[in-house]
Design a protein around this motif. Sequence first.
Motif: not given
Length: 542
Positions: A389-404
């Motif tokens: 996530k450019y412009g923040s210090n976040l990297i997101d991890e998505l589990d596509p099966e659960s949507g979490r």
Amino acid sequence: MARLIRLIGGCLFFSLLILAGPGAAGAATLGGKVTDGNGRALSGVYVSAKDLVRKMAVSVLSDAHGRYEIAGLFPSRYRVRVRRIGFQPLTLDGVVVGDSGATRNFRLAASSEIGQQMPANAWLASLPAGPMKSKFLVGCTICHQFGNAATRAPRSAQEWSQLYPKMRQIASLGSENQGYAHLLDDLDPQQLGQWLAANGFGPHAAHHFTAPPAATGAALHAVVTEYDVGGPMAGAHDMAIDPTTGMAWVGDFFPGLLIRINPINNAQKTYQSPVRGGGLHTLQFDRNGILWCTLMLSEMVASFDPKTGQFNIYDHFSRGSATHSFATDAFGYIQYDRHGRLWLSEFMGNAVASLDPKSGQVREYPSPSRVGHPYGIALDSKEHVWYAKYGSNLIDELDPESGRVTEHRMPGADSSPHRITIDAKDRLWTPDDGYSSLVMYDIAKGTFKSYPLPDKDSSPYAARVDGATGRIWVNVPGADAIYRFDPATERFTIFRLPSPVSYTRMVSIDYATGDIWSSLSNLPTGHMGRDHAEVIRLHLAQ
Ligand code: HEC
């Protein structure tokens, strides 16, 4: 329900220009010696020979004896440029290289104008660290670097402040959701102006600049070829190498042109995408030689078959989402998941999306946090989807099966991840724009490790793992350089590029030759200070 438009490109593409040339590179050599004002051998000097007919330049570095040799040239007329920071550059026009080659020796006088010659990062590094600088780096270097005469001109505090509304307007991209404008929200125009003026931002500042040391080791054996693309209004973004033919492809952003380049002689063929003004941003091949493109301004994705010239358009992404980057595997090819879907980030939509090429079905997965912009994206071995996530210090991890979605916070408060890559060991690599470092996240261990780049404030952009060697390539546009990082030794090798304001974008690897490719983006048009975009190839002679 998703809509898939199928267009036969046969009637839509057209050939703009073909610079004819024989099927093999030339056999002529230009060589000679470079010395300093006292006649001493000068190493690490870039000698560039630009073929004025084919509009391509080959550059090599002089060795420890001052010797240089540019082999494989076509007999032609050349513009020869001789350049090393700290010395007055030389340009010779109309050098004729015949079948038997040519010899030219050069003597370079020392220069007192080092500040003018230094890449943009040297100037940014002269600004004092602190919250203002972090905001300036994220808000003001996303679209262009400070490398050419227009961006470097000295300005008063008021003149700097007055630039702010103009930049904000450009950043809003005329869109309802204000484009990148919010990246500038935290900057107060008056404070920014005073800060830039007070710190003497500019080439005439009383800062002491030290020229970078001459290249040594592997970097001394770099052969860089620059291919001119398009005219003054050309705005290339990414480029990619076709793994099935070795041809280089680059997009011209606004008119939506796909340009095929023959690496041997810069013969070009242009194909018009069905969506003019679509914003041709990312280009990425799959292993079968299908080229996938994001059309950022029209929230679409296109696939293109170079063999037939046929485009398929997928146009059912949310309005204003700004389709951006594709997930690629450890070799840099489009990664399809086990359902045959590919994944991409939506820069403005604050989401990532899956696309099933067969049905055209799209599914969008919003990011839980409103900060930052989804940028680089990758799938791990469990097919979890990771995105910066450019412009923040976040990297997101998505589990596509659960949507979490799980958020992973980078260690630095001002970190800003960019275009990420994943290696065969499930390690994510991303440039960190906030601290000019390369950051590794080990997914199994859940740990971050940061490697500061030797060039400070250098706006690193993309990381690309070399699937054949496991090394990581990072392009560093603010320092006019491309770096190679070896995870085994944890060391960087710096390959400085021959031309100033070398604003590189995505890195692509040709596994048949081991060559590293990128594009030099002329967007915003002309900010590189030349009247065309470029594609570049880095060949390592040793
Ligand atoms: C959304 C992209 C974008 C962002 C963000 C951006 N710029 Fe620009 N900048 C441009 C474009 C496009 C031009 C060329 C404008 C022109 O030619 O009229 C430009 C030109 C400039 C110039 C050259 C002088 C001029 O008037 O054209 C300076 C200096 C400059 N920008 C500074 C900044 C500063 C300082 C910031 C941060 C506050 C910033 N830019 C943020 C797109 C951007």
